[in-house]
Write an enzyme that holds these catalytic residues in place. Structure first.
Site, PDB file in Angstrom:
ATOM      1  N   ASP A   1      44.241  41.685  47.716  1.00  0.00           N
ATOM      2  CA  ASP A   1      45.206  42.494  46.961  1.00  0.00           C
ATOM      3  C   ASP A   1      46.400  42.808  47.869  1.00  0.00           C
ATOM      4  O   ASP A   1      46.287  43.559  48.846  1.00  0.00           O
ATOM      5  CB  ASP A   1      44.535  43.791  46.501  1.00  0.00           C
ATOM      6  CG  ASP A   1      45.431  44.572  45.540  1.00  0.00           C
ATOM      7  OD1 ASP A   1      45.000  44.832  44.421  1.00  0.00           O
ATOM      8  OD2 ASP A   1      46.581  44.910  45.932  1.00  0.00           O
TER       9      ASP A   1
ATOM     10  N   THR B   1      42.054  43.396  31.040  1.00  0.00           N
ATOM     11  CA  THR B   1      42.748  42.373  30.248  1.00  0.00           C
ATOM     12  C   THR B   1      43.651  41.495  31.113  1.00  0.00           C
ATOM     13  O   THR B   1      44.087  40.440  30.673  1.00  0.00           O
ATOM     14  CB  THR B   1      43.627  43.037  29.174  1.00  0.00           C
ATOM     15  OG1 THR B   1      44.654  43.797  29.861  1.00  0.00           O
ATOM     16  CG2 THR B   1      42.833  43.974  28.284  1.00  0.00           C
TER      17      THR B   1
ATOM     18  N   ASP C   1      47.415  46.551  48.278  1.00  0.00           N
ATOM     19  CA  ASP C   1      46.459  47.307  49.110  1.00  0.00           C
ATOM     20  C   ASP C   1      46.613  46.952  50.587  1.00  0.00           C
ATOM     21  O   ASP C   1      46.556  47.822  51.453  1.00  0.00           O
ATOM     22  CB  ASP C   1      45.013  47.022  48.664  1.00  0.00           C
ATOM     23  CG  ASP C   1      44.672  47.719  47.353  1.00  0.00           C
ATOM     24  OD1 ASP C   1      45.475  48.563  46.901  1.00  0.00           O
ATOM     25  OD2 ASP C   1      43.609  47.420  46.782  1.00  0.00           O
TER      26      ASP C   1
ATOM     27  N   ARG D   1      48.615  45.485  36.746  1.00  0.00           N
ATOM     28  CA  ARG D   1      47.808  44.666  35.842  1.00  0.00           C
ATOM     29  C   ARG D   1      46.631  45.480  35.373  1.00  0.00           C
ATOM     30  O   ARG D   1      45.914  46.058  36.189  1.00  0.00           O
ATOM     31  CB  ARG D   1      47.256  43.434  36.569  1.00  0.00           C
ATOM     32  CG  ARG D   1      48.244  42.392  36.862  1.00  0.00           C
ATOM     33  CD  ARG D   1      47.597  41.074  37.203  1.00  0.00           C
ATOM     34  NE  ARG D   1      46.484  41.140  38.136  1.00  0.00           N
ATOM     35  CZ  ARG D   1      45.791  40.088  38.514  1.00  0.00           C
ATOM     36  NH1 ARG D   1      46.077  38.899  38.021  1.00  0.00           N
ATOM     37  NH2 ARG D   1      44.807  40.197  39.377  1.00  0.00           N
TER      38      ARG D   1
HETATM   39  C1  PRP Z   1      49.804  42.268  41.707  1.00  0.00           C
HETATM   40  C2  PRP Z   1      50.965  41.453  42.264  1.00  0.00           C
HETATM   41  C3  PRP Z   1      51.723  41.079  41.025  1.00  0.00           C
HETATM   42  C4  PRP Z   1      50.612  40.885  40.013  1.00  0.00           C
HETATM   43  C5  PRP Z   1      50.368  39.412  39.873  1.00  0.00           C
HETATM   44  O1  PRP Z   1      50.198  43.540  41.411  1.00  0.00           O
HETATM   45  O2  PRP Z   1      51.734  42.145  43.201  1.00  0.00           O
HETATM   46  O3  PRP Z   1      52.640  42.047  40.573  1.00  0.00           O
HETATM   47  O4  PRP Z   1      49.438  41.523  40.553  1.00  0.00           O
HETATM   48  O5  PRP Z   1      49.455  39.167  38.887  1.00  0.00           O
HETATM   49  P1  PRP Z   1      49.812  38.377  37.544  1.00  0.00           P
HETATM   50  O6  PRP Z   1      50.602  37.182  37.946  1.00  0.00           O
HETATM   51  O7  PRP Z   1      48.457  38.028  37.009  1.00  0.00           O
HETATM   52  O8  PRP Z   1      50.569  39.294  36.625  1.00  0.00           O
HETATM   53  P2  PRP Z   1      49.180  44.653  40.886  1.00  0.00           P
HETATM   54  O9  PRP Z   1      49.148  44.642  39.391  1.00  0.00           O
HETATM   55  O10 PRP Z   1      47.888  44.532  41.598  1.00  0.00           O
HETATM   56  O11 PRP Z   1      49.921  45.996  41.272  1.00  0.00           O
HETATM   57  P3  PRP Z   1      50.283  46.579  42.726  1.00  0.00           P
HETATM   58  O12 PRP Z   1      51.372  45.699  43.315  1.00  0.00           O
HETATM   59  O13 PRP Z   1      50.766  47.948  42.421  1.00  0.00           O
HETATM   60  O14 PRP Z   1      49.033  46.569  43.566  1.00  0.00           O
HETATM   61  N1  URA Z   2      47.464  40.369  42.795  1.00  0.00           N
HETATM   62  C1  URA Z   2      47.119  40.381  44.121  1.00  0.00           C
HETATM   63  O1  URA Z   2      47.538  41.282  44.873  1.00  0.00           O
HETATM   64  N2  URA Z   2      46.331  39.397  44.575  1.00  0.00           N
HETATM   65  C2  URA Z   2      45.885  38.409  43.784  1.00  0.00           C
HETATM   66  O2  URA Z   2      45.167  37.525  44.279  1.00  0.00           O
HETATM   67  C3  URA Z   2      46.238  38.421  42.422  1.00  0.00           C
HETATM   68  C4  URA Z   2      47.039  39.402  41.960  1.00  0.00           C
END
Ligand code: PRP
Ligand code: URA
Length: 212
Positions: free
Chosen positions: A203, A111, A206, A107
Protein backbone atom coordinates in the site's frame (compact mmCIF):
# COMPACT_ATOMS: atom_id res chain seq x y z
CA UNK A 1 -1.44 -6.47 -22.65
CA UNK A 2 -2.64 -4.90 -25.91
CA UNK A 3 -0.42 -2.15 -27.31
CA UNK A 4 -1.82 1.39 -26.92
CA UNK A 5 -0.52 4.49 -28.70
CA UNK A 6 -1.07 6.58 -25.56
CA UNK A 7 0.79 4.28 -23.12
CA UNK A 8 4.50 4.75 -22.40
CA UNK A 9 6.28 2.20 -20.22
CA UNK A 10 9.76 3.44 -19.30
CA UNK A 11 11.66 0.32 -18.28
CA UNK A 12 14.80 2.46 -17.83
CA UNK A 13 17.63 0.53 -16.13
CA UNK A 14 18.14 3.25 -13.48
CA UNK A 15 14.42 3.30 -12.72
CA UNK A 16 14.48 -0.52 -12.48
CA UNK A 17 17.28 -0.22 -9.90
CA UNK A 18 15.28 2.22 -7.79
CA UNK A 19 12.04 0.23 -8.15
CA UNK A 20 13.76 -2.87 -6.80
CA UNK A 21 14.56 -0.99 -3.57
CA UNK A 22 11.09 0.56 -3.44
CA UNK A 23 9.43 -2.87 -3.58
CA UNK A 24 11.54 -4.30 -0.77
CA UNK A 25 9.44 -4.57 2.40
CA UNK A 26 12.56 -3.76 4.43
CA UNK A 27 12.82 -0.30 2.82
CA UNK A 28 11.76 2.27 5.44
CA UNK A 29 9.47 5.27 5.14
CA UNK A 30 12.18 7.90 4.56
CA UNK A 31 13.92 5.99 1.77
CA UNK A 32 10.57 5.03 0.25
CA UNK A 33 9.53 8.70 0.07
CA UNK A 34 12.87 9.72 -1.43
CA UNK A 35 12.71 7.01 -4.08
CA UNK A 36 9.16 7.94 -5.10
CA UNK A 37 10.32 11.53 -5.52
CA UNK A 38 13.46 10.62 -7.49
CA UNK A 39 11.62 8.27 -9.87
CA UNK A 40 8.97 10.93 -10.42
CA UNK A 41 11.60 13.49 -11.40
CA UNK A 42 13.10 11.08 -13.93
CA UNK A 43 9.64 10.36 -15.36
CA UNK A 44 8.82 14.06 -15.57
CA UNK A 45 11.87 14.73 -17.75
CA UNK A 46 10.98 11.93 -20.12
CA UNK A 47 7.27 12.75 -20.31
CA UNK A 48 7.91 16.41 -21.19
CA UNK A 49 9.80 15.83 -24.43
CA UNK A 50 6.91 17.62 -26.18
CA UNK A 51 6.92 20.66 -23.87
CA UNK A 52 6.34 23.95 -25.71
CA UNK A 53 9.11 26.48 -25.30
CA UNK A 54 9.02 30.24 -25.88
CA UNK A 55 11.93 32.27 -27.20
CA UNK A 56 13.66 34.59 -24.71
CA UNK A 57 16.44 37.15 -25.17
CA UNK A 58 19.45 36.30 -23.01
CA UNK A 59 22.62 38.35 -22.57
CA UNK A 60 25.60 36.10 -21.90
CA UNK A 61 28.88 37.72 -20.79
CA UNK A 62 29.84 37.62 -24.50
CA UNK A 63 26.76 38.43 -26.59
CA UNK A 64 23.00 38.58 -26.89
CA UNK A 65 21.36 35.33 -27.91
CA UNK A 66 17.86 33.88 -28.37
CA UNK A 67 17.25 30.96 -26.04
CA UNK A 68 14.15 28.88 -25.19
CA UNK A 69 12.32 28.48 -21.89
CA UNK A 70 9.20 26.84 -20.53
CA UNK A 71 6.65 29.65 -19.98
CA UNK A 72 5.96 30.40 -16.30
CA UNK A 73 2.71 29.04 -14.92
CA UNK A 74 2.18 26.63 -17.82
CA UNK A 75 2.12 23.46 -15.71
CA UNK A 76 -0.10 22.25 -12.85
CA UNK A 77 0.29 19.17 -10.71
CA UNK A 78 -2.70 17.23 -9.41
CA UNK A 79 -1.96 14.37 -7.00
CA UNK A 80 -4.65 11.82 -6.20
CA UNK A 81 -4.66 11.80 -2.37
CA UNK A 82 -3.07 10.40 -0.45
CA UNK A 83 -0.30 8.50 -2.21
CA UNK A 84 -0.09 10.92 -5.15
CA UNK A 85 1.18 13.57 -2.71
CA UNK A 86 4.46 11.66 -2.57
CA UNK A 87 5.08 12.52 -6.24
CA UNK A 88 4.46 16.28 -6.05
CA UNK A 89 8.01 17.26 -5.02
CA UNK A 90 9.39 15.12 -7.83
CA UNK A 91 7.51 17.20 -10.43
CA UNK A 92 8.27 20.43 -8.54
CA UNK A 93 12.00 19.73 -8.94
CA UNK A 94 11.47 20.25 -12.68
CA UNK A 95 8.66 22.84 -12.56
CA UNK A 96 9.10 24.72 -9.27
CA UNK A 97 6.36 27.27 -10.02
CA UNK A 98 3.67 24.70 -10.84
CA UNK A 99 0.44 25.19 -8.89
CA UNK A 100 -0.98 22.16 -7.15
CA UNK A 101 -4.59 20.93 -7.15
CA UNK A 102 -5.76 18.01 -5.02
CA UNK A 103 -8.25 15.25 -5.74
CA UNK A 104 -9.03 13.05 -2.73
CA UNK A 105 -10.07 9.47 -3.44
CA UNK A 106 -10.04 6.22 -1.57
CA UNK A 107 -10.93 2.77 -2.83
CA UNK A 108 -13.81 1.05 -1.12
CA UNK A 109 -12.09 -2.07 0.21
CA UNK A 110 -14.95 -4.39 -0.84
CA UNK A 111 -16.09 -3.03 -4.18
CA UNK A 112 -12.68 -1.48 -5.12
CA UNK A 113 -14.70 1.45 -6.47
CA UNK A 114 -13.10 4.89 -5.95
CA UNK A 115 -14.93 7.32 -3.66
CA UNK A 116 -14.14 11.01 -4.18
CA UNK A 117 -13.96 13.01 -0.94
CA UNK A 118 -12.12 16.19 -1.95
CA UNK A 119 -11.43 18.29 -5.02
CA UNK A 120 -9.74 21.66 -5.13
CA UNK A 121 -8.07 22.82 -8.32
CA UNK A 122 -6.14 26.03 -9.05
CA UNK A 123 -7.81 28.80 -11.02
CA UNK A 124 -6.97 28.70 -14.73
CA UNK A 125 -6.01 25.02 -14.64
CA UNK A 126 -7.89 24.47 -17.89
CA UNK A 127 -5.18 26.42 -19.76
CA UNK A 128 -2.26 24.47 -18.29
CA UNK A 129 -0.56 21.16 -18.93
CA UNK A 130 -1.78 19.08 -16.01
CA UNK A 131 0.25 16.27 -14.48
CA UNK A 132 -2.17 13.91 -12.74
CA UNK A 133 -0.01 11.77 -10.46
CA UNK A 134 -0.57 8.61 -8.42
CA UNK A 135 2.12 5.99 -7.76
CA UNK A 136 -0.26 3.04 -8.14
CA UNK A 137 -2.46 2.27 -11.16
CA UNK A 138 -4.30 -0.88 -10.10
CA UNK A 139 -7.86 -1.37 -11.45
CA UNK A 140 -7.70 2.11 -13.00
CA UNK A 141 -10.90 3.27 -11.30
CA UNK A 142 -9.29 6.14 -9.35
CA UNK A 143 -7.33 7.45 -12.33
CA UNK A 144 -10.37 7.30 -14.65
CA UNK A 145 -12.56 9.19 -12.19
CA UNK A 146 -9.85 11.81 -11.55
CA UNK A 147 -9.40 12.30 -15.31
CA UNK A 148 -13.18 12.72 -15.68
CA UNK A 149 -13.11 15.38 -12.94
CA UNK A 150 -10.27 17.28 -14.64
CA UNK A 151 -12.00 17.16 -18.02
CA UNK A 152 -15.25 18.40 -16.44
CA UNK A 153 -13.22 21.38 -15.23
CA UNK A 154 -12.19 22.03 -18.85
CA UNK A 155 -8.64 20.60 -18.77
CA UNK A 156 -7.55 19.58 -22.25
CA UNK A 157 -3.87 18.79 -21.94
CA UNK A 158 -3.46 16.15 -19.25
CA UNK A 159 -0.65 13.67 -18.67
CA UNK A 160 -1.14 10.82 -16.22
CA UNK A 161 1.91 9.48 -14.44
CA UNK A 162 2.03 6.33 -12.28
CA UNK A 163 5.09 4.58 -10.92
CA UNK A 164 3.71 1.03 -11.03
CA UNK A 165 0.86 -0.10 -13.25
CA UNK A 166 -1.11 -3.33 -13.54
CA UNK A 167 -2.14 -4.33 -17.08
CA UNK A 168 -5.83 -4.15 -16.04
CA UNK A 169 -5.56 -0.51 -14.94
CA UNK A 170 -3.31 0.61 -17.77
CA UNK A 171 -5.78 -0.79 -20.35
CA UNK A 172 -8.78 0.74 -18.59
CA UNK A 173 -7.28 4.26 -18.54
CA UNK A 174 -5.81 3.99 -22.06
CA UNK A 175 -9.20 2.98 -23.48
CA UNK A 176 -11.38 5.38 -21.47
CA UNK A 177 -9.04 8.35 -22.11
CA UNK A 178 -7.28 7.81 -25.46
CA UNK A 179 -6.36 11.53 -25.56
CA UNK A 180 -4.34 11.26 -22.32
CA UNK A 181 -0.77 9.97 -22.44
CA UNK A 182 -0.26 7.41 -19.68
CA UNK A 183 3.31 7.18 -18.36
CA UNK A 184 4.14 4.15 -16.24
CA UNK A 185 7.65 3.48 -15.03
CA UNK A 186 7.08 -0.27 -14.58
CA UNK A 187 4.36 -2.65 -15.75
CA UNK A 188 3.64 -5.40 -13.21
CA UNK A 189 2.04 -8.83 -13.63
CA UNK A 190 -1.51 -8.24 -12.43
CA UNK A 191 -3.81 -7.84 -9.44
CA UNK A 192 -4.56 -10.14 -6.53
CA UNK A 193 -8.10 -10.85 -5.26
CA UNK A 194 -7.98 -7.67 -3.12
CA UNK A 195 -7.01 -5.45 -6.04
CA UNK A 196 -3.35 -5.14 -4.99
CA UNK A 197 -0.68 -5.05 -7.67
CA UNK A 198 1.66 -8.10 -7.93
CA UNK A 199 4.55 -8.12 -7.26
CA UNK A 200 3.85 -4.45 -6.45
CA UNK A 201 5.06 -2.69 -3.34
CA UNK A 202 2.07 -3.00 -1.02
CA UNK A 203 0.00 0.00 0.00
CA UNK A 204 1.82 3.08 -1.29
CA UNK A 205 -0.03 5.52 1.01
CA UNK A 206 0.74 3.45 4.11
CA UNK A 207 4.42 3.09 3.18
CA UNK A 208 4.77 6.83 2.47
CA UNK A 209 3.08 8.00 5.65
CA UNK A 210 3.59 5.19 8.13
CA UNK A 211 -0.05 4.20 8.52
CA UNK A 212 -1.71 0.78 8.32
C1 PRP B 1 -4.44 3.71 -3.92
C2 PRP B 1 -3.55 4.38 -4.95
C3 PRP B 1 -4.53 4.82 -6.00
C4 PRP B 1 -5.55 3.69 -5.97
C5 PRP B 1 -5.27 2.79 -7.13
O1 PRP B 1 -5.06 4.63 -3.13
O2 PRP B 1 -2.78 5.43 -4.44
O3 PRP B 1 -5.15 6.05 -5.75
O4 PRP B 1 -5.35 2.98 -4.73
O5 PRP B 1 -6.23 1.82 -7.22
P1 PRP B 1 -7.24 1.70 -8.46
O6 PRP B 1 -6.42 1.86 -9.69
O7 PRP B 1 -7.78 0.32 -8.30
O8 PRP B 1 -8.30 2.75 -8.33
P2 PRP B 1 -5.99 4.22 -1.90
O9 PRP B 1 -7.41 4.12 -2.36
O10 PRP B 1 -5.42 3.06 -1.19
O11 PRP B 1 -5.95 5.52 -1.00
P3 PRP B 1 -4.70 6.18 -0.22
O12 PRP B 1 -3.77 6.77 -1.27
O13 PRP B 1 -5.35 7.23 0.60
O14 PRP B 1 -4.03 5.11 0.60
N1 URA C 1 -3.09 0.81 -4.10
C1 URA C 1 -1.87 0.57 -3.52
O1 URA C 1 -1.38 1.40 -2.72
N2 URA C 1 -1.23 -0.56 -3.84
C2 URA C 1 -1.73 -1.45 -4.70
O2 URA C 1 -1.08 -2.48 -4.96
C3 URA C 1 -2.99 -1.20 -5.28
C4 URA C 1 -3.64 -0.06 -4.97
Amino acid sequence: MKKYDNVFIFDHPLIKHKISILRDKKTGMKEFRELIEEITTMMTFESMRDVELVPVRVETPLEVTTQYRVPDESVAIVPILRAGLGMVNGVHKVFPTARVGHIGMYRDEETLQPQEYYCKLPEGIEKKTVFLVDPMLATGGSACDALDALKKRGCKKIKFMAIIGAPEGVSKVAEAHPDVPVYVSTLDRGLNENGYILPGLGDAGDRLYGTK
